[in-house]
Write an enzyme that holds these catalytic residues in place. Structure first.
Site, mmCIF file in Angstrom:
data_model
loop_
_atom_site.group_PDB
_atom_site.id
_atom_site.type_symbol
_atom_site.label_atom_id
_atom_site.label_comp_id
_atom_site.label_asym_id
_atom_site.label_seq_id
_atom_site.Cartn_x
_atom_site.Cartn_y
_atom_site.Cartn_z
ATOM 1 N N PHE A 194 0.861 -1.185 0.000
ATOM 2 C CA PHE A 194 0.000 0.000 0.000
ATOM 3 C C PHE A 194 0.891 1.227 0.000
ATOM 4 C CE2 PHE A 194 -2.625 3.349 1.746
ATOM 5 C CZ PHE A 194 -3.825 3.153 1.090
ATOM 6 N N ASP A 201 9.417 2.605 1.481
ATOM 7 C CA ASP A 201 8.254 3.326 1.997
ATOM 8 C C ASP A 201 8.181 3.056 3.495
ATOM 9 O OD1 ASP A 201 5.758 4.052 2.914
ATOM 10 O OD2 ASP A 201 4.678 3.358 1.126
ATOM 11 N N LYS A 239 2.797 9.556 8.311
ATOM 12 C CA LYS A 239 2.062 9.162 9.522
ATOM 13 C C LYS A 239 2.558 9.789 10.830
ATOM 14 C CE LYS A 239 -0.101 4.896 7.936
ATOM 15 N NZ LYS A 239 -1.511 5.243 8.084
#
Ligand SMILES: Cc1ncc(COP(=O)(O)O)c(C=O)c1O
Length: 385
Positions: free
Chosen positions: A134, A219, A248
């Site tokens: 993702f 990532d 995040k």
């Protein structure tokens, strides 16, 4: 009208929400609009590294808000250069581009790879990513992500992405061609239910990228900043990436993201890329406070320690499988009962996250205590009865 009714009327229906409205929080606790207290093991999906309403983050944001919130990237900014320096000191020799979300940071990485390929690899532009990964919801990042359910409705998709199974170096080798410019990986696949890289995988990909003249882009949007028990997950693997993305947890809940590129990969020139809000003084002040507290309070080591406690606690529930590293753990049920379990936990005032029908994800604040994990285990035991 109630908040859920207003949401139904005025918000695009892009996802299903659980039937609760949180109105305030403190540390690992969060409170709904009826005053009920919950123990939060989701932390805004791996975002609130210092929990809710951390006094030092709140003070830094308030102070910066009273001083200067935003100026744009037409001018220099002190909090921005300080934050960039701190991230580089903590990670690997690189330069930083700031933006606002994980998707935007990965979009930045993709553009970097394409420019790098145009300049160094005769126009090679394909990026290998993994099935189940993702990377975000923009058109390019949703295509990069290996979950067709998220990208298929938006066809035609941008060209240049190949998907291979995770933890399979041979698959990357087989998919590599003269047109491949980079491999983009999560060091632990998060959205699909916490699938860590096997020992040797990331190092093997690094070696392959070096042999073939390709960039390794990690990532670390979900794994970054202490969550796995190291500042960055790549540090478990003894190699450094060429490009790394963060988001995040960086701002402790204030939106900010970053893309770091090593000198080799740092090919952007003035005019190539930009973001109006990216790295504005307010977001950078929040991030600087987050990094300061993580460092001062030894929260990276604490996350490693609490990760083991959490792993053991979940294991004690006797489910089919427990996976994870640090404070990034998941448990899998043999039956499709994760959604019902998530709701039952919520009813019992415990916030956990069902990533699919079988798996529950735990990504609590780094400040979670052994006592809170014990309490969560007790609640889950009751729920499972
Ligand atoms: C590994 C990873 N990359 C990228 C993203 C996208 O981040 P954002 O939702 O901030 O765009 C996520 C979000 O869950 C993620 O887990």
């Amino acid at each position: 009208m109630s908040t859920p009714e207003l949401a139904d009327k005025y918000l695009m229906q892009t996802g299903r929400r659980l039937p609760v409205t949180f109105v305030r929080g403190r540390g690992c606790l969060v409170y709904d609009d009826a005053g009920n207290e919950y123990l939060d093991l989701v932390a805004g999906i791996a975002v609130n590294l210092l929990g809710h309403a951390h006094p030092e983050v709140a003070a830094a944001v308030a102070q910066q808000a009273k001083t200067l919130i935003h100026t744009s990237n037409l001018y220099f900014s002190q909090p921005q250069v300080e934050l960039a320096r701190r991230l580089v000191e903590l990670s690997f020799p690189s330069r930083v581009f700031f933006c606002n979300s994980g998707a935007e940071a990965n979009e930045t990485a993709i553009k970097l790879a394409r420019k790098w390929g145009a300049r160094n690899r005769d126009g090679a532009f394909q990026i290998i990513t993994t099935l189940g990964s993702f990377h975000g919801r923009t058109l390019a990042t949703v295509t990069a992500g290996g979950q067709p359910k998220y990208s298929d409705p938006f066809k035609p998709l941008p060209d240049g992405f190949m998907h291979v199974p995770y933890n399979d170096l041979d698959a990357i080798r087989a998919a590599t061609s003269a047109r491949t410019v980079a491999v983009m990986l999560e060091p632990v696949m998060g959205e699909i239910g916490i699938v860590p890289a096997k020992p040797g995988y990331i190092a093997g990909v690094r070696k392959w990228c070096d042999e073939k003249g390709m960039l390794l882009m990690l990532d670390e949007v979900q794994t970054g900043l202490g969550r796995t028990g190291r500042w960055f997950a790549f540090q478990h693997h003894g190699v450094t990436p060429d490009v790394m993305t963060l988001a995040k947890g960086l701002g402790g809940g204030v939106p900010i993201a970053a893309c770091l590129a090593s000198p080799k990969a740092d090919v952007f020139e003035p005019g190539d890329h930009g973001s109006t809000f990216g790295g504005n003084p307010l977001a950078c002040a929040a991030a600087l406070a987050v990094l300061h507290v993580i460092d001062r309070d030894g929260l990276v080591g604490h996350a490693a320690e609490m990760g083991e406690v959490l792993h053991g606690a979940i294991h004690g529930l006797g489910v089919k499988e427990v996976r994870g590293i640090g404070l990034m753990q998941a448990m899998e049920f043999a039956e499709p009962r994760a959604k019902a379990f998530q709701q039952a936990c919520l009813d019992a005032r415990l916030v956990v996250n069902a990533v699919d029908d079988h798996s529950i994800r735990f990504v609590p604040p780094l400040i979670v205590t052994a006592q809170q994990i014990d309490q969560a285990q007790h609640t889950m035991q009751e729920v499972l009865k």
